[in-house]
Design an enzyme around this catalytic site. Structure first.
Site, short mmCIF file in Angstrom:
data_model
loop_
_atom_site.label_atom_id
_atom_site.label_comp_id
_atom_site.label_asym_id
_atom_site.label_seq_id
_atom_site.Cartn_x
_atom_site.Cartn_y
_atom_site.Cartn_z
N TYR A 26 -1.56 0.41 10.71
CA TYR A 26 -1.83 -0.23 9.40
C TYR A 26 -0.62 -0.09 8.48
CZ TYR A 26 -3.64 -0.84 4.67
OH TYR A 26 -3.81 -1.23 3.36
N SER A 43 0.81 -1.22 0.00
CA SER A 43 0.00 0.00 0.00
C SER A 43 0.84 1.26 0.00
CB SER A 43 -0.88 -0.02 1.26
OG SER A 43 -1.41 1.25 1.51
N GLU A 75 0.18 3.64 1.75
CA GLU A 75 0.25 4.08 3.15
C GLU A 75 1.64 3.82 3.73
OE1 GLU A 75 -2.09 5.58 5.63
OE2 GLU A 75 -2.54 6.30 3.64
#
Ligand code: NAP
Ligand code: F7E
Length: 338
Positions: A148, A124, A126
């Site tokens: 996360y 990801s 992120e």
């Protein structure tokens, strides 16, 4: 003999699009689902008779080994995760178990059952987090800003480590935000398009949001699952950024979505400080040059087309509910063909 694919997270947004895509390519598609007291197969209902579903859980190593041994897939797409960033602060340990250690459990099963299986890991953007350069590509250093993001960095590196340690064909796709009418309603795009439909049809008066200045590179899930498949179809495994190369703020997203329904967003949107995150990722923009060059991958749906598709889908769904006409059509082709 058709190629066999196993998808973890098949009940999620990307799982549904990927299942439909692989069925279209002639694959025999298997899905891993975790046991629940009621089935949540809403997103794959239209595909159900063409899929084989198996119960197993990312938390349970033996269930994954038995699953791979029973199915003997050619390709495994590991999409299952606790994927909502705010929940990762509320449940950091569980997020680590699913989203980080779950990847090692999948890779261990591949190593034990058949190291020739091709493996895709859902990494990801992120992971870039508080990044100091723009745009981000495969060489950009990671600085995750949530439990996360930290868990995804672990999943990314363990995938590379199993490729280098055991010669497993393992790829990590660093996907930037991607959305669709099947996106979970807690994510900001769908939260907004659902609210637009409900406001337009008189069911909601206000929309509470957090940080309107955050910027993301938003693409369409249907385009991004095609990239996953392309990664596993190459001669050599590698890691790829998948992104559109365009970014918008949450404020621009809101403006675009409300204007799709002829509404002035400023009359309805309020900022709720409770929705501001403990640590924010302010700005993400991807550079997918490697994917363009090596995979010949290009996104086909623009930001404006994506938001219009989502608003239309939500208007249709809410109107159907009001008319008592039952659930909306699900899936890639249903919304592509509209
Ligand atoms: P999603 O809609 O939240 O779907 C997550 C899936 O994981 C669901 O099918 C869920 O099953 C399953 N799952 C969660 N915990 C599990 C467990 N313990 N055992 C088995 N299955 C479990 O996510 P998505 O948007 O499709 O994203 C797919 C993957 O890509 C995720 O790994 C996500 O972190 C990653 N990713 C997403 C984006 C994006 O913008 N969408 C970008 C980059 C990376 P239930 O239905 O039972 O809950
Ligand atoms: O937030 C801001 C919020 O929750 C986007 C996941 O798929 O993509 C997703 O993670 C931005 C953030 O997605 C609200 O602060 C403002 O800056 O839609 P989101 P995300 O956190 O970027 C990545 C690539 C993943 O891998 C993840 O799995 O929007 N924002 N107001 C809001 N966000 C939400 N959810 N709700 C709001 O009210």
């Amino acid at each position: 003999m058709p190629q066999k694919a196993l998808i973890t997270g098949i009940t999620g947004q990307d799982g549904a699009y990927l299942a439909e895509f692989l069925l279209g390519k002639g694959y025999e598609v298997h899905g891993m689902v975790r046991r629940a007291s009621t089935e949540n197969f809403e997103r794959i209902g239209h595909l159900r008779d063409r899929l084989t579903l198996h119960q197993a859980d990312l938390l349970d190593q033996l269930s994954i080994v038995n699953l791979l041994d029973g199915v003997q897939p050619d390709e495994v797409y590991n999409l299952a995760a606790q994927s909502f960033v705010p929940t990762s602060w509320l449940q950091p340990l569980l997020t680590g178990e699913f989203t980080a250690l779950g990847v090692t459990r999948m890779l261990e099963a591949v190593r034990l059952v058949n190291p020739k299986i091709r493996f895709y890991q859902a990494s990801s953007s992120e992971m870039f987090g508080a990044v100091d350069r723009e745009p981000q590509d495969e060489q950009t250093p990671f600085y995750p800003r949530s439990p996360y993001g930290v868990a995804k960095v672990y999943g990314h590196w363990i995938t590379i480590n199993y490729r280098e340690s055991y010669d497993i064909f393992a790829c990590s796709g660093i996907l930037f935000n991607h959305e669709s009418p099947l996106r979970g309603k807690e994510f900001v795009t769908r939260k907004v398009t659902d609210a637009v439909a409900r406001i337009k049809l008189g069911l909601q008066k206000k929309l509470l949001l957090g940080n309107l200045d955050a910027a993301r590179d938003w693409g369409f899930s249907g385009d991004y699952v095609r990239a996953m498949w392309l990664m596993l179809a190459q001669d050599e495994p590698d890691d790829y950024v998948i992104a559109t190369g365009r970014k918008h703020t949450v404020r621009q997203l809101v403006e675009t979505a409300f204007s799709c329904a002829g509404l002035d967003w400023e009359k309805y949107v309020e900022v709720d400080p409770a929705l501001i995150r403990p640590a924010e990722v302010h700005n993400l923009l991807g550079d997918a040059s490697r994917a363009r060059a090596k995979l010949s991958w290009e996104p086909e749906v623009s930001f404006e087309q994506l938001i219009l598709m989502m608003v239309e889908a939500d208007l249709d769904r809410v109107q159907r509910q009001l008319d008592g006409r039952g659930p909306e059509p699900a899936g890639y082709t249903a919304w592509q063909n509209k």
